[in-house]
Design an enzyme around this catalytic site. Structure first.
Site, PDB file in Angstrom:
ATOM      1  CG  ASP A  15       8.461   3.693 -11.848  1.00 56.80           C
ATOM      2  OD1 ASP A  15       9.404   3.343 -12.597  1.00 56.80           O
ATOM      3  OD2 ASP A  15       7.582   2.919 -11.442  1.00 56.80           O
ATOM      4  NE  ARG A  54       4.802  -1.112  -6.267  1.00 57.51           N
ATOM      5  CZ  ARG A  54       5.150  -0.014  -5.617  1.00 57.51           C
ATOM      6  NH1 ARG A  54       5.632  -0.097  -4.398  1.00 57.51           N
ATOM      7  NH2 ARG A  54       5.050   1.165  -6.203  1.00 57.51           N
ATOM      8  CG  ASP A 114       7.618   4.778 -15.405  1.00 53.74           C
ATOM      9  OD1 ASP A 114       7.658   3.907 -16.307  1.00 53.74           O
ATOM     10  OD2 ASP A 114       6.686   4.868 -14.599  1.00 53.74           O
ATOM     11  CB  THR A 170      -1.913  -7.034  -4.181  1.00 53.06           C
ATOM     12  OG1 THR A 170      -0.909  -7.322  -5.178  1.00 53.06           O
ATOM     13  CG2 THR A 170      -3.265  -7.489  -4.697  1.00 53.06           C
TER      14      THR A 170
END
Length: 210
Positions: free
Chosen positions: A201, A105, A204, A109
């Site tokens: 995340d 990602r 992560d 944006t």
């Protein structure tokens, strides 16, 4: 599956999800819980697989016994975090075909950027299960499903750990024929596109990269 969104409310799923949400969970614990919860979610995803019968001999007598019908299903991991779900489902369905869609990602944006695709041959006629722990904006999931349909897949399901309302709406708009199976529908996305309350995340936390 009659409903577009299925939330798996099994007590073990919800308990393990709570343990994963906690900020203090170690990388090893997070990875283990993700593998365990993926197997529980896979039971729901595969609940209505078609069966046929074949003759077998038990130690007592012969019988017609139920076995899965049709082609082996295909599991598609949306990299990198999808591999955490993939590992658990493969323990449950070791004969499944496996493919990978590499998307990341763009943090500005929030749009997906493709960097790798490797899919099994002959997706038509197979149940195809795409896996990614988080359905946040829905942009990566939609892009991955686009690729699967272009490759011939017609029976697709999307399995995730957490979903945001925005992501579910995006997926339903783009692919209303692809059911979403998740452990929880959280409140919303924050300004950075992360699920709230979420769990951070997933990639992560699974790989210990932060």
């Amino acid at each position: 599956m009659s409903e577009y969104l299925t939330i798996v409310r099994h007590p073990l799923v919800q308990h393990k999800l709570t343990l994963m949400r906690e900020a203090g969970a170690s990388t090893a614990e997070f990875r283990r819980l993700l593998r365990e919860i993926s197997q529980l979610l896979a039971y729901e995803v595969t609940r209505d697989l078609e069966l046929t019968t074949r003759p077998i001999d038990t130690p007592v007598c012969a019988m017609q016994a139920p076995v899965l019908a049709g082609k082996k299903l295909a599991l598609i991991s949306i990299l990198r975090a999808g591999n955490g779900l993939l590992d658990g489902v493969l323990e449950l369905i070791p004969s499944a075909r496996v493919g990978f869609v590499g998307l990341y990602r763009d943090e500005v944006t929030l749009r997906p950027v493709q960097y790798y695709v490797k899919l099994p041959q002959d997706l038509a006629g197979r149940l195809v299960v795409a896996v990614d722990p988080m359905l946040a904006t829905g942009n990566s999931a939609v892009a991955a499903i686009d690729l699967l349909k272009e490759a011939g897949a017609t029976d697709i399901r999307f399995m995730c750990l957490l979903a945001a309302p925005e992501g579910v709406a995006r997926m339903k708009e783009a692919h209303p024929d692809v059911p979403v199976i998740t452990a929880a529908l959280d409140e919303r996305l924050n300004e950075h596109g992360y699920i709230v309350p979420g769990l951070g995340d997933a990639g992560d936390r699974m790989f210990g990269t932060k």
